[in-house]
Design a protein around this motif. Structure first.
Motif, PDB file in Angstrom:
ATOM      1  N   GLU A 134     -35.705 -43.608  15.823  1.00  0.00           N
ATOM      2  CA  GLU A 134     -36.834 -43.711  15.296  1.00  0.00           C
ATOM      3  C   GLU A 134     -37.293 -44.886  14.175  1.00  0.00           C
ATOM      4  OE1 GLU A 134     -39.478 -40.561  13.923  1.00  0.00           O
ATOM      5  OE2 GLU A 134     -40.620 -41.826  12.645  1.00  0.00           O
ATOM      6  N   LEU A 194     -51.609 -40.314  22.801  1.00  0.00           N
ATOM      7  CA  LEU A 194     -51.790 -39.705  21.469  1.00  0.00           C
ATOM      8  C   LEU A 194     -53.131 -39.039  21.232  1.00  0.00           C
ATOM      9  CD1 LEU A 194     -50.401 -43.148  19.675  1.00  0.00           C
ATOM     10  CD2 LEU A 194     -49.437 -40.660  19.918  1.00  0.00           C
ATOM     11  N   LEU A 228     -54.529 -35.354  19.945  1.00  0.00           N
ATOM     12  CA  LEU A 228     -55.253 -34.809  18.865  1.00  0.00           C
ATOM     13  C   LEU A 228     -56.551 -33.806  19.600  1.00  0.00           C
ATOM     14  CD1 LEU A 228     -55.834 -37.801  16.909  1.00  0.00           C
ATOM     15  CD2 LEU A 228     -54.103 -36.148  16.857  1.00  0.00           C
ATOM     16  N   HIS A 274     -44.007 -53.385   8.903  1.00  0.00           N
ATOM     17  CA  HIS A 274     -43.255 -51.970   9.286  1.00  0.00           C
ATOM     18  C   HIS A 274     -42.898 -51.432   7.943  1.00  0.00           C
ATOM     19  CE1 HIS A 274     -42.992 -53.333  13.418  1.00  0.00           C
ATOM     20  NE2 HIS A 274     -42.578 -54.493  12.959  1.00  0.00           N
ATOM     21  N   ARG A 322     -44.525 -37.293   6.500  1.00  0.00           N
ATOM     22  CA  ARG A 322     -44.295 -36.451   7.463  1.00  0.00           C
ATOM     23  C   ARG A 322     -43.346 -35.508   7.569  1.00  0.00           C
ATOM     24  NH1 ARG A 322     -42.000 -37.887  11.887  1.00  0.00           N
ATOM     25  NH2 ARG A 322     -42.013 -40.014  11.577  1.00  0.00           N
ATOM     26  N   ARG A 323     -42.139 -36.069   6.799  1.00  0.00           N
ATOM     27  CA  ARG A 323     -41.028 -35.132   6.846  1.00  0.00           C
ATOM     28  C   ARG A 323     -41.108 -34.037   6.017  1.00  0.00           C
ATOM     29  NH1 ARG A 323     -37.735 -37.978   9.197  1.00  0.00           N
ATOM     30  NH2 ARG A 323     -38.159 -40.118   7.920  1.00  0.00           N
ATOM     31  N   LEU A 338     -58.830 -46.027  18.732  1.00  0.00           N
ATOM     32  CA  LEU A 338     -57.969 -44.806  18.587  1.00  0.00           C
ATOM     33  C   LEU A 338     -58.634 -43.635  17.875  1.00  0.00           C
ATOM     34  CD1 LEU A 338     -55.285 -43.904  19.170  1.00  0.00           C
ATOM     35  CD2 LEU A 338     -54.281 -44.700  17.259  1.00  0.00           C
ATOM     36  N   VAL A 362     -39.300 -48.114  14.349  1.00  0.00           N
ATOM     37  CA  VAL A 362     -40.335 -48.264  13.391  1.00  0.00           C
ATOM     38  C   VAL A 362     -40.287 -49.663  12.492  1.00  0.00           C
ATOM     39  CG1 VAL A 362     -41.775 -47.256  11.598  1.00  0.00           C
ATOM     40  CG2 VAL A 362     -41.200 -45.923  13.836  1.00  0.00           C
ATOM     41  N   ASN A 363     -39.149 -49.835  12.231  1.00  0.00           N
ATOM     42  CA  ASN A 363     -39.047 -50.785  11.262  1.00  0.00           C
ATOM     43  C   ASN A 363     -38.731 -52.212  11.943  1.00  0.00           C
ATOM     44  OD1 ASN A 363     -36.136 -51.325  11.910  1.00  0.00           O
ATOM     45  ND2 ASN A 363     -35.452 -49.781  10.066  1.00  0.00           N
ATOM     46  N   GLY A 364     -38.779 -52.123  13.456  1.00  0.00           N
ATOM     47  CA  GLY A 364     -38.776 -53.455  14.042  1.00  0.00           C
ATOM     48  C   GLY A 364     -37.304 -53.982  14.420  1.00  0.00           C
ATOM     49  N   GLN A 389     -43.771 -41.860   6.875  1.00  0.00           N
ATOM     50  CA  GLN A 389     -42.547 -41.275   7.337  1.00  0.00           C
ATOM     51  C   GLN A 389     -41.954 -40.066   6.456  1.00  0.00           C
ATOM     52  OE1 GLN A 389     -39.567 -44.218   8.159  1.00  0.00           O
ATOM     53  NE2 GLN A 389     -39.849 -43.744  10.480  1.00  0.00           N
ATOM     54  N   ARG A 441     -48.080 -44.370  12.807  1.00  0.00           N
ATOM     55  CA  ARG A 441     -46.830 -45.186  13.166  1.00  0.00           C
ATOM     56  C   ARG A 441     -47.369 -45.962  14.660  1.00  0.00           C
ATOM     57  NH1 ARG A 441     -42.503 -40.733  15.277  1.00  0.00           N
ATOM     58  NH2 ARG A 441     -43.912 -40.933  17.033  1.00  0.00           N
ATOM     59  N   ARG A 461     -48.260 -39.704  13.026  1.00  0.00           N
ATOM     60  CA  ARG A 461     -48.002 -40.322  14.574  1.00  0.00           C
ATOM     61  C   ARG A 461     -48.793 -41.275  14.847  1.00  0.00           C
ATOM     62  NH1 ARG A 461     -45.388 -35.821  16.269  1.00  0.00           N
ATOM     63  NH2 ARG A 461     -44.072 -36.304  14.564  1.00  0.00           N
ATOM     64  N   LEU A 462     -50.050 -41.172  14.797  1.00  0.00           N
ATOM     65  CA  LEU A 462     -51.184 -42.369  14.793  1.00  0.00           C
ATOM     66  C   LEU A 462     -50.810 -43.445  13.994  1.00  0.00           C
ATOM     67  CD1 LEU A 462     -54.569 -40.481  15.503  1.00  0.00           C
ATOM     68  CD2 LEU A 462     -52.448 -41.128  17.067  1.00  0.00           C
ATOM     69  N   LEU A 479     -50.036 -35.068  12.638  1.00  0.00           N
ATOM     70  CA  LEU A 479     -50.674 -35.755  13.979  1.00  0.00           C
ATOM     71  C   LEU A 479     -51.138 -37.229  13.541  1.00  0.00           C
ATOM     72  CD1 LEU A 479     -53.004 -32.947  15.334  1.00  0.00           C
ATOM     73  CD2 LEU A 479     -50.773 -33.832  16.355  1.00  0.00           C
TER      74      LEU A 479
END
Lengths: 255, 255
Positions: free
Chosen positions: A24, A86, A90, B243, B253-254, A170, A28-30, B250, B92, B89-90, B86
């Motif tokens: 991940e 996503l 929700l 990014h 979320r953890r 979204l 995520v960081n590309g 992150q 991200r 996630r969005l 949730l």
DNA sequence: TTCTGTCCCTTTGTCCGACAAAGCTAGAGG
DNA sequence: CCTCTAGCTTTGTCGGACAAAGGGACAGAA
């Protein structure tokens, strides 16, 4: 007396979680771009030095999170999480939290008005073509509640898309997905519901085309108030969204 | 000429997916309620008649979806998906889609105004206590950008909570999570940023307490415009969310 | 009694090895 | 040059295995 907090809890994530986190992070960081292939499971086994079962559990996590997918040949590659997937997560959460239709209605009033404002301001010709096409199809199925409800849902997705604001796009989706099944029920139960719905869409497209913000907002409000009146003939706004409504969202997600 | 459609496509989902779907169905339609224990992995092996590895892959899917969790003793039980998880996630997804700060700003303007309107109308005394407490803590850390940014994020969560509208609460969260890191940068870079931020919060609480809708909307607008002005001293609104911003989400979320 | 240490059973996380089915690849044959 | 088939690879699934950690019961110490 409780002990003084001398130590912080140690980070002991299971291996599969660490595998998922590591991949991940790269996405995520590309460093891994959407579309890039992730290796085969065997590759990952070699790289991470853990068993294939462990790798597979990590892959499931990422797959469910929408960060990686398997293409037609089941090879793994990174990808952009899809909004509809996503959003249905929700929607599911909203159902489980037993939100009321009043909450849905109020939030949607805000979100749909914002959508139309954006659309009036920034819709492109391509957006209008899509909307026109949707209108034609709606008119064709005005007598068939299920098909019309589906067209209605698509219409509002297209309006949000025309706003060119993906955050809004979204944000409105989860509530919209929960509206969809009730629209069908309302169109079924209220005789003039179908024609009124299509008429509202026509006015909305017209407002977008003429870049007439006032009209757009006005007809969005009316459209939602129509939904509300129709809904209140069936049930109370203070009823919570029920479990059975989820079945539509579930079916949509599987696609 | 294509063949007449004699057969429907067969459902050939992998076993782990079917396991996950089956359990999800029971939770979503309410037969398993949040908090109810799911059996042990061995139980599930017996019930579904598949291997434990397969069961475990299915469990990962559900865990990532937030439908089940392991409690302190690692036993499985159903649970309500948590908004913050949730939403991250969005967030991200928004980062990966490279949405611009302009999109974030525009959507937040709508969502935060709607939040404050709900809060003005329906905030309870308990909500006000939480908000007051937040204000006190904000004033205490007005000189520390990181802590203040965290307080600001919490403040707006509390306002949304006070609106009593969980759909709105959830809808605003993803964008808000992406705002958070920039707030820190702005407060760091703009000298009068911190005090202005706290002052705006004070006015907002005051508006909620007095049930003064106009004032609430006004100060929310100002608050966001302050953010915008501050941000534009640093970068262009049309820059896409980068990014690196994800790292905050992150970490959140953890937890 | 209340706390502590111990033993045992269960459960999870991980590993190993295996195999059928489906995709992919490259060489044989036209 | 194209097609077809025989491998090779990869995934999905299975069975079995074991260490570590949790939970419960029980005996002994404060």
């Amino acid at each position: 007396m409780p002990l003084a907090p001398l130590f912080r809890p140690i980070d002991v994530a299971p291996a599969y979680q660490k595998v998922a986190d590591a991949i991940e992070r790269e996405i995520v960081n590309g460093r891994i771009k959407p579309g890039d292939p992730i290796g085969t499971e065997h590759d990952l086994v070699r790289q991470f030095g853990v068993n294939r079962s462990t790798i597979r559990e990590g892959i499931r996590v990422l797959e469910e999170g929408g960060l990686i997918r398997r293409d037609s040949s089941r090879r793994l590659h990174a990808c952009l999480p899809r909004y509809s997937k996503l959003a249905s997560r929700l929607s599911r959460a909203l159902v489980l939290h037993e939100v009321t239709f009043r909450e849905l209605y109020e939030a949607s009033m805000t979100l749909e008005v914002a959508s139309i404002e954006g659309a009036v301001e920034r819709a492109t010709d391509a957006n209008l073509v899509e909307l026109d096409d949707n209108l034609v199809r709606s008119e064709a199925v005005v007598g068939s509640p299920a098909a019309l409800a589906e067209c209605d849902a698509e219409f509002h997705v297209l309006v949000a898309k025309a706003s060119q604001n993906r955050v809004l796009q979204l944000a409105r989706e989860p509530a919209a997905q929960l509206f969809y099944p009730t629209t069908e029920m309302i169109v079924t139960g209220v005789a003039e519901g179908g024609p009124r719905l299509v008429a509202a869409h026509r006015h909305l497209i017209d407002a977008i085309r003429r870049r007439d913000r006032e009209a757009g907002v006005l007809w969005t409000r009316r459209h939602l108030q129509d939904w509300r009146r129709g809904f209140e003939k069936i049930a109370s706004l203070d009823r919570s969204v029920e479990h059975m409504y989820m079945e539509h969202a579930q079916a949509a997600r599987r696609r």
